[in-house]
Scaffold this motif. Structure first.
Motif, PDB file in Angstrom:
ATOM      1  N   ARG A 252      -5.496  -5.680   4.423  1.00 33.64           N
ATOM      2  CA  ARG A 252      -6.654  -5.215   5.179  1.00 33.64           C
ATOM      3  C   ARG A 252      -6.315  -4.263   6.299  1.00 33.64           C
ATOM      4  NH1 ARG A 252      -8.858 -10.739   7.141  1.00 33.64           N
ATOM      5  NH2 ARG A 252     -10.122  -9.371   8.411  1.00 33.64           N
ATOM      6  N   GLN A 253      -5.044  -4.189   6.656  1.00 31.69           N
ATOM      7  CA  GLN A 253      -4.714  -3.399   7.829  1.00 31.69           C
ATOM      8  C   GLN A 253      -4.712  -1.914   7.512  1.00 31.69           C
ATOM      9  OE1 GLN A 253      -5.027  -5.110  10.199  1.00 31.69           O
ATOM     10  NE2 GLN A 253      -3.547  -6.722  10.545  1.00 31.69           N
ATOM     11  N   GLY A 254      -5.093  -1.156   8.510  1.00 32.66           N
ATOM     12  CA  GLY A 254      -4.972   0.289   8.387  1.00 32.66           C
ATOM     13  C   GLY A 254      -3.564   0.697   8.770  1.00 32.66           C
ATOM     14  N   GLN A 255      -3.416   1.948   9.095  1.00 30.40           N
ATOM     15  CA  GLN A 255      -2.099   2.463   9.419  1.00 30.40           C
ATOM     16  C   GLN A 255      -1.574   1.888  10.738  1.00 30.40           C
ATOM     17  OE1 GLN A 255      -2.237   6.489  10.627  1.00 30.40           O
ATOM     18  NE2 GLN A 255      -0.174   6.237  11.387  1.00 30.40           N
TER      19      GLN A 255
ATOM     20  N   ARG B  23      -1.762  12.458  16.853  1.00 28.52           N
ATOM     21  CA  ARG B  23      -2.598  11.993  15.750  1.00 28.52           C
ATOM     22  C   ARG B  23      -3.709  11.059  16.201  1.00 28.52           C
ATOM     23  NH1 ARG B  23       1.659  10.106  11.769  1.00 28.52           N
ATOM     24  NH2 ARG B  23       0.175   8.484  11.357  1.00 28.52           N
ATOM     25  N   ILE B  24      -3.639  10.594  17.416  1.00 27.76           N
ATOM     26  CA  ILE B  24      -4.644   9.659  17.906  1.00 27.76           C
ATOM     27  C   ILE B  24      -5.634  10.434  18.760  1.00 27.76           C
ATOM     28  CG2 ILE B  24      -4.947   7.419  19.009  1.00 27.76           C
ATOM     29  CD1 ILE B  24      -2.720   7.203  17.134  1.00 27.76           C
ATOM     30  N   LYS B  25      -6.893  10.053  18.690  1.00 25.62           N
ATOM     31  CA  LYS B  25      -7.881  10.720  19.538  1.00 25.62           C
ATOM     32  C   LYS B  25      -8.643   9.671  20.320  1.00 25.62           C
ATOM     33  CE  LYS B  25      -8.200  15.028  17.326  1.00 25.62           C
ATOM     34  NZ  LYS B  25      -8.417  15.312  15.925  1.00 25.62           N
ATOM     35  N   VAL B  26      -9.122  10.074  21.470  1.00 25.74           N
ATOM     36  CA  VAL B  26      -9.980   9.184  22.225  1.00 25.74           C
ATOM     37  C   VAL B  26     -11.203   8.874  21.362  1.00 25.74           C
ATOM     38  CG1 VAL B  26     -11.506   9.078  24.222  1.00 25.74           C
ATOM     39  CG2 VAL B  26      -9.206   9.959  24.472  1.00 25.74           C
ATOM     40  N   GLY B  27     -11.544   7.607  21.280  1.00 34.55           N
ATOM     41  CA  GLY B  27     -12.695   7.231  20.459  1.00 34.55           C
ATOM     42  C   GLY B  27     -12.300   6.642  19.110  1.00 34.55           C
ATOM     43  N   THR B  28     -11.029   6.766  18.748  1.00 39.22           N
ATOM     44  CA  THR B  28     -10.568   6.195  17.475  1.00 39.22           C
ATOM     45  C   THR B  28     -10.683   4.666  17.521  1.00 39.22           C
ATOM     46  OG1 THR B  28      -8.975   7.985  17.331  1.00 39.22           O
ATOM     47  CG2 THR B  28      -8.592   6.105  15.901  1.00 39.22           C
ATOM     48  N   PHE B  29     -11.079   4.083  16.410  1.00 43.07           N
ATOM     49  CA  PHE B  29     -11.155   2.618  16.349  1.00 43.07           C
ATOM     50  C   PHE B  29      -9.795   2.020  16.050  1.00 43.07           C
ATOM     51  CE2 PHE B  29     -15.690   3.342  14.990  1.00 43.07           C
ATOM     52  CZ  PHE B  29     -16.173   2.992  16.235  1.00 43.07           C
ATOM     53  N   VAL B  30      -9.480   0.954  16.747  1.00 46.24           N
ATOM     54  CA  VAL B  30      -8.186   0.307  16.590  1.00 46.24           C
ATOM     55  C   VAL B  30      -8.401  -1.185  16.390  1.00 46.24           C
ATOM     56  CG1 VAL B  30      -6.067  -0.271  17.822  1.00 46.24           C
ATOM     57  CG2 VAL B  30      -6.974   2.039  17.952  1.00 46.24           C
ATOM     58  N   THR B  31      -7.672  -1.756  15.458  1.00 48.34           N
ATOM     59  CA  THR B  31      -7.712  -3.200  15.266  1.00 48.34           C
ATOM     60  C   THR B  31      -6.427  -3.785  15.830  1.00 48.34           C
ATOM     61  OG1 THR B  31      -8.991  -2.905  13.267  1.00 48.34           O
ATOM     62  CG2 THR B  31      -7.936  -5.025  13.556  1.00 48.34           C
ATOM     63  N   LEU B  32      -6.558  -4.825  16.639  1.00 51.96           N
ATOM     64  CA  LEU B  32      -5.396  -5.457  17.240  1.00 51.96           C
ATOM     65  C   LEU B  32      -5.258  -6.838  16.614  1.00 51.96           C
ATOM     66  CD1 LEU B  32      -6.450  -4.555  20.866  1.00 51.96           C
ATOM     67  CD2 LEU B  32      -4.593  -3.477  19.619  1.00 51.96           C
TER      68      LEU B  32
ATOM     69  N   ILE C 281      -4.738   1.444  13.141  1.00 50.17           N
ATOM     70  CA  ILE C 281      -5.989   2.183  13.020  1.00 50.17           C
ATOM     71  C   ILE C 281      -6.900   1.295  12.185  1.00 50.17           C
ATOM     72  CG2 ILE C 281      -7.061   4.205  11.983  1.00 50.17           C
ATOM     73  CD1 ILE C 281      -5.156   5.744  13.404  1.00 50.17           C
ATOM     74  N   SER C 282      -8.140   1.134  12.585  1.00 54.03           N
ATOM     75  CA  SER C 282      -9.016   0.214  11.867  1.00 54.03           C
ATOM     76  C   SER C 282      -9.215   0.668  10.424  1.00 54.03           C
ATOM     77  CB  SER C 282     -10.367   0.125  12.556  1.00 54.03           C
ATOM     78  OG  SER C 282     -10.184  -0.391  13.842  1.00 54.03           O
ATOM     79  N   SER C 283      -9.212  -0.311   9.538  1.00 55.93           N
ATOM     80  CA  SER C 283      -9.409   0.007   8.126  1.00 55.93           C
ATOM     81  C   SER C 283     -10.899   0.080   7.824  1.00 55.93           C
ATOM     82  CB  SER C 283      -8.776  -1.079   7.273  1.00 55.93           C
ATOM     83  OG  SER C 283      -9.445  -2.302   7.520  1.00 55.93           O
ATOM     84  N   GLN C 284     -11.191   0.600   6.659  1.00 56.52           N
ATOM     85  CA  GLN C 284     -12.590   0.665   6.213  1.00 56.52           C
ATOM     86  C   GLN C 284     -13.246  -0.723   6.300  1.00 56.52           C
ATOM     87  OE1 GLN C 284     -14.092   3.381   3.840  1.00 56.52           O
ATOM     88  NE2 GLN C 284     -15.975   2.253   3.833  1.00 56.52           N
ATOM     89  N   GLU C 285     -12.509  -1.747   5.872  1.00 59.80           N
ATOM     90  CA  GLU C 285     -13.085  -3.100   5.896  1.00 59.80           C
ATOM     91  C   GLU C 285     -13.453  -3.534   7.307  1.00 59.80           C
ATOM     92  OE1 GLU C 285     -10.235  -2.923   3.736  1.00 59.80           O
ATOM     93  OE2 GLU C 285     -10.405  -4.603   2.299  1.00 59.80           O
ATOM     94  N   ASP C 286     -12.559  -3.227   8.259  1.00 63.99           N
ATOM     95  CA  ASP C 286     -12.850  -3.611   9.637  1.00 63.99           C
ATOM     96  C   ASP C 286     -14.100  -2.899  10.132  1.00 63.99           C
ATOM     97  OD1 ASP C 286     -10.681  -5.268   9.732  1.00 63.99           O
ATOM     98  OD2 ASP C 286      -9.343  -3.759  10.596  1.00 63.99           O
ATOM     99  N   VAL C 287     -14.156  -1.604   9.834  1.00 62.37           N
ATOM    100  CA  VAL C 287     -15.319  -0.836  10.280  1.00 62.37           C
ATOM    101  C   VAL C 287     -16.583  -1.388   9.625  1.00 62.37           C
ATOM    102  CG1 VAL C 287     -16.386   1.457  10.268  1.00 62.37           C
ATOM    103  CG2 VAL C 287     -13.965   1.222  10.767  1.00 62.37           C
TER     104      VAL C 287
ATOM    105  N   GLY D 213     -22.580   8.719   8.406  1.00 56.02           N
ATOM    106  CA  GLY D 213     -21.495   9.693   8.530  1.00 56.02           C
ATOM    107  C   GLY D 213     -20.196   8.943   8.609  1.00 56.02           C
ATOM    108  N   SER D 214     -19.190   9.532   9.252  1.00 60.48           N
ATOM    109  CA  SER D 214     -17.956   8.774   9.406  1.00 60.48           C
ATOM    110  C   SER D 214     -17.490   8.829  10.847  1.00 60.48           C
ATOM    111  CB  SER D 214     -16.877   9.300   8.472  1.00 60.48           C
ATOM    112  OG  SER D 214     -17.093  10.648   8.204  1.00 60.48           O
ATOM    113  N   PRO D 215     -16.765   7.777  11.250  1.00 62.01           N
ATOM    114  CA  PRO D 215     -16.248   7.765  12.618  1.00 62.01           C
ATOM    115  C   PRO D 215     -15.237   8.889  12.774  1.00 62.01           C
ATOM    116  CG  PRO D 215     -15.923   5.634  11.543  1.00 62.01           C
ATOM    117  CD  PRO D 215     -16.364   6.590  10.493  1.00 62.01           C
ATOM    118  N   LEU D 216     -14.983   9.224  13.999  1.00 69.99           N
ATOM    119  CA  LEU D 216     -14.050  10.295  14.338  1.00 69.99           C
ATOM    120  C   LEU D 216     -12.751  10.177  13.547  1.00 69.99           C
ATOM    121  CD1 LEU D 216     -14.462  12.371  16.571  1.00 69.99           C
ATOM    122  CD2 LEU D 216     -12.879  11.035  17.939  1.00 69.99           C
ATOM    123  N   ASP D 217     -12.347  11.248  12.888  1.00 65.99           N
ATOM    124  CA  ASP D 217     -11.048  11.291  12.219  1.00 65.99           C
ATOM    125  C   ASP D 217     -10.830  10.211  11.185  1.00 65.99           C
ATOM    126  OD1 ASP D 217      -9.974  13.522  13.352  1.00 65.99           O
ATOM    127  OD2 ASP D 217      -9.448  12.450  15.180  1.00 65.99           O
ATOM    128  N   MET D 218     -11.899   9.683  10.641  1.00 63.46           N
ATOM    129  CA  MET D 218     -11.717   8.684   9.602  1.00 63.46           C
ATOM    130  C   MET D 218     -12.569   9.096   8.417  1.00 63.46           C
ATOM    131  SD  MET D 218     -12.108   5.139  11.612  1.00 63.46           S
ATOM    132  CE  MET D 218     -10.745   4.046  11.494  1.00 63.46           C
TER     133      MET D 218
END
Ligand SMILES: Nc1ncnc2c1ncn2[C@@H]1O[C@H](COP(=O)(O)OP(=O)(O)OP(=O)(O)O)[C@@H](O)[C@H]1O
Ligand SMILES: [Mg+2]
Lengths: 557, 192
Positions: free
Chosen positions: A22-25, A51-60, A141-147, A162-167
């Protein structure tokens, strides 16, 4: 560290374990943080900050919880403050490679917003994060499943916006939730408000939980709209949905000239105009307070149905002075009112007396589950006409809704279908000086008590009354550059400081910050293309064989 | 092929000194050497050639000689009065077939033989680079030189010397993350 392993391989496998699929990159690990300021993630050596932008979704991935958060800041870090002053041979790849990710590394600040259910498909949804992950928790980086867990997925009936920033991930909206509160589409001119609105409306039509009534100022929603950039026409709702959408027009000539047929032509009688309408038009007709208030005296004298007709008649007969005397109003003010209203009522859509109750007709369509687009044609550029007509009709429709709702609450009859009313240039109806009087102000304030909500489209949100704006549940904001407009759009939202910088950094087109009622957290969305591939997602919306052939023929001509 | 280089004459927990069997036949600075049974590995840190009897200093003798070689030929006794020694910093050992890159429980015994390492042994021992930390902290005044010489030497035995060097550089960067000036100076000595 073993030499021949991938430098981060080990750590990943350990943290990934059961979640691997399930994890993204992978991004890095949590090294510091607090609930108030969010956590600091040190990037893995092979992840470039660029490669990271402000606003990118992240899963911890914490030890017991999964957190969903947003990148709020990105920084360059170093283990030794003296690095800044050391002379580094920047052209030596060995040295640079050795330093990158070890002595010099990227840091991102992530604000954990939600905790995700640990088991996918778990009944319990995401909840607001009240803690932060442990030290050394891995960040991805959050995966499609997380989003999807957070925003909902298309297969659960949500609308792909639409799609989230850079995803590449699809970002979806719960339209049922969206129409429960008023919404706003903001952004400066040319940022894609109309395209976004058309997309949302197409979603609402498809979703079939609510009806919509669109006051289509520039005739962009009904049969077709214009893509000024590409110089082509795009399909309107009628073309996409056929019988589900009824088009009304104020300007028959305009429609005919464009070779389009509309379902109904709207004629308004003088008997439909009320003194409250005149009050609204004060600004656009440049009427003084006193002049506008004469209308109330006139109604008193001639009655609800015929005050305007009688007034205009007596003006034409040259007896304004006597009338002023009789009503005890300022003759100059009365003359001003006469002049302005006289000119106004010469519009082609005005008739002396109309028996057709357009509002009732619209309600009929709406009750059948249809969506109504009222095209203004050439009157779209006439501010007064737009304000008057939309107010006049909305007031009547709202009245009917209130009755229906009250009957339903009394147990007799069914609830009226939720209705979304779409207005452009909203600040003209909802600025502080008129918001308390217009029906739109009332609708905005009474929330969804009567199942009617607003969708306001505006390029100058600061012009909208702040109380009304605070009732706008879900906001879609494209790029804004005026400080006051940004303040207005963000008013009443938490974390507005972080959102501010996001808002002013949006791309100039087709990108919006979406936040509020219908979303668990603010998100920057690259709005989906409104075009052929979108039409094809709608049953019967794609080009017919005939149309396709015609387009091909055109190409080869 | 293992080549015997000399014999341990002084031994301590962190380093030992070996005497060469032949004058001027010491291994190079930074070279990996080892003892046998127990297999203790170390990196050559200092090579010294000096009079056997410190009370009898070496004197210059070549004033009349045509070439340097003439000096030895004309004074054959000289090679008997001199000796070459090298100091080795211990970098790890092999314990039941497992390579450990930390200090062995006991240093090599005096009179242990010292051998040079084959390329395969070098590659095998430098699969891990924790030895760099031992070398950085050897206490030698020129430990940076020893570390960089060691990496350059070992790289020659690897199939992909550049890859080895870049990994070594990263290891150093981790070890010296709080001392960028020192790191920088070592990296400059290694960078091919
Ligand atoms: N979702 C989209 N799909 C395709 N094109 C888009 C989209 N959004 C914006 N565009 C492009 O951007 C242009 C401007 O969009 P739009 O007409 O919606 O702007 P606007 O904000 O309504 O401007 P105005 O305030 O002048 O009415 C469009 O002509 C189109 O080319
Ligand atoms: Mg527009």
């Amino acid at each position: 560290m073993t030499l021949f392993d991938h430098p981060i391989g080990d750590a990943n496998e350990m943290a990934n374990g059961k979640f691997a699929a399930r994890q993204g990159q992978p991004l890095g690990m949590v090294v510091d943080g607090s609930v108030t300021n969010g956590v600091e993630v040190r990037l893995d050596s092979d992840v470039s900050v660029e490669r990271i932008k402000v606003g990118t979704f992240v899963t911890l991935q914490g030890s017991n919880n999964r957190f969903f958060g947003v990148v709020t800041d990105i920084a360059l870090g170093s283990t030794d403050p003296r690095m800044k002053y050391a002379s580094i041979p920047t052209d030596d790849v060995f040295v640079i490679q050795a330093l990158q990710g070890t002595v010099a590394f990227g840091m991102v600040s992530v604000l954990p917003q939600l905790t995700l259910p640990d088991v996918l498909g778990d009944e319990q949804g995401p909840a607001a994060a009240k803690s932060i992950p442990d030290h050394f928790s891995r960040a991805y980086i959050s995966s499609q499943e997380d989003v999807e867990t957070v925003f909902g997925s298309e297969k659960d009936g949500n609308f792909w916006l639409g799609s989230p920033l850079d995803m590449e991930t699809k970002l979806c909206l719960d339209l049922g939730e969206l129409v429960k509160r008023s919404m706003g589409v903001f952004g400066k001119s040319g940022t894609g408000k109309t395209f976004l609105t058309r997309l949302l409306l197409a979603g609402i039509v498809q979703n079939a939980q609510a009806s919509s009534l669109i006051f289509d100022m520039h005739s962009e929603y009904g049969w077709q709209g214009q893509d000024a950039d590409k110089g082509v026409n795009v399909k309107g709702l009628k073309q996409l949905f056929g019988a589900k959408v009824s088009t009304f027009t104020l300007d028959d000539d305009h429609s005919r000239r464009r070779g389009l047929s509309t379902d109904e032509t709207v004629k308004l009688g003088l008997n439909h105009i009320e003194p409250e309408d005149v009050e609204l038009l004060r600004e656009s007709l440049n009427l003084s307070d006193v002049a506008a208030s004469c209308a109330y005296n006139l109604r008193e004298k001639y009655g609800e149905e015929s005050w305007l007709k009688e007034f205009l008649d007596s003006g034409r007969n040259g007896s304004l002075l006597e009338l002023a005397d009789e009503l005890q109003v300022n003759p100059g003010a009365l003359r001003a009112l006469y002049n302005r209203m006289g000119r106004f009522t010469r519009h082609g859509f005005m008739v002396e007396h109309s028996r057709v109750d357009t509002a009732a007709l619209m309600i009929e369509h709406l009750e059948r589950g249809q969506h109504v687009v009222l095209e203004f044609g050439r009157y779209g550029d006439d501010e007064a006409a737009y304000i008057l007509v939309s107010n006049l009709l909305t007031r009547r429709i709202h009245r009917k809704y209130v009755e229906a709702k009250e009957t339903a609450m009394g147990g007799a009859g069914k609830e009226p279908r939720p209705l979304v009313i779409v207005i452009e240039e909203a600040h003209k109806f909802l600025n502080s000086s008129v918001a308390s009087q217009t029906i739109f102000g009332i609708i905005a304030r009474e929330l969804r008590k009567y199942n009617v909500t607003l969708m306001v489209i505006d390029q100058r949100p600061s012009g909208i009354d702040s109380e009304v704006l605070s009732q706008v549940g879900t906001r879609f904001s494209c790029l804004l550059d005026n400080e006051r407009d940004i303040d207005a759009v963000l008013s009443g939202t938490s974390g507005s400081r972080a959102l501010r910088s996001v808002l002013s950094r949006l791309e100039s087109k087709q990108q919006a910050l979406v936040f509020g009622h219908a979303l668990p957290l603010p998100v920057v969305v690259r709005i989906r293309d409104y075009g052929t591939s979108f039409y094809e997602t709608i049953e019967g919306g794609g080009d017919s064989e005939e149309e396709k052939k015609r387009k091909v023929d055109e190409l080869f001509r | 092929m293992k080549r015997r280089l000399g014999e341990v004459v002084v031994s301590s927990s962190t380093s030992f000194v070996a005497q060469c069997y032949q004058l001027e036949m010491a291994p190079a600075l930074g070279e990996l050497v080892r003892t046998d049974l127990p297999e203790i590995y170390g990196v050559v840190g200092t090579v010294t050639t000096e009079p056997l009897d410190s009370a009898r200093p070496v004197l210059a003798r070549g004033e009349a000689a045509v070439s340097e070689g003439d000096i030895i030929r004309d004074n054959p006794q000289l090679s008997r009065l001199l000796t070459s020694r090298f100091e080795v910093f211990i970098a790890g050992y092999v314990d039941k077939n497992v390579t450990r890159q930390y200090l062995p429980p006991r240093p090599p015994r005096v009179h242990s033989f010292i051998y040079s390492c084959s390329a395969d042994e070098v590659v095998e021992f430098t699969r891990h680079l924790d030895l760099l930390r031992l070398l950085l902290n050897s206490g030698a005044s020129h430990s940076d030189e020893i570390v960089s010489a060691c990496i350059r030497q070992a790289a020659a035995s690897h199939d992909q010397p550049k890859y080895f060097i870049s990994q070594a550089c990263r290891t150093l960067a981790v070890e010296l993350s709080a001392d960028v000036p020192r790191l920088n100076s070592i990296l400059r000595r290694i960078s091919p």
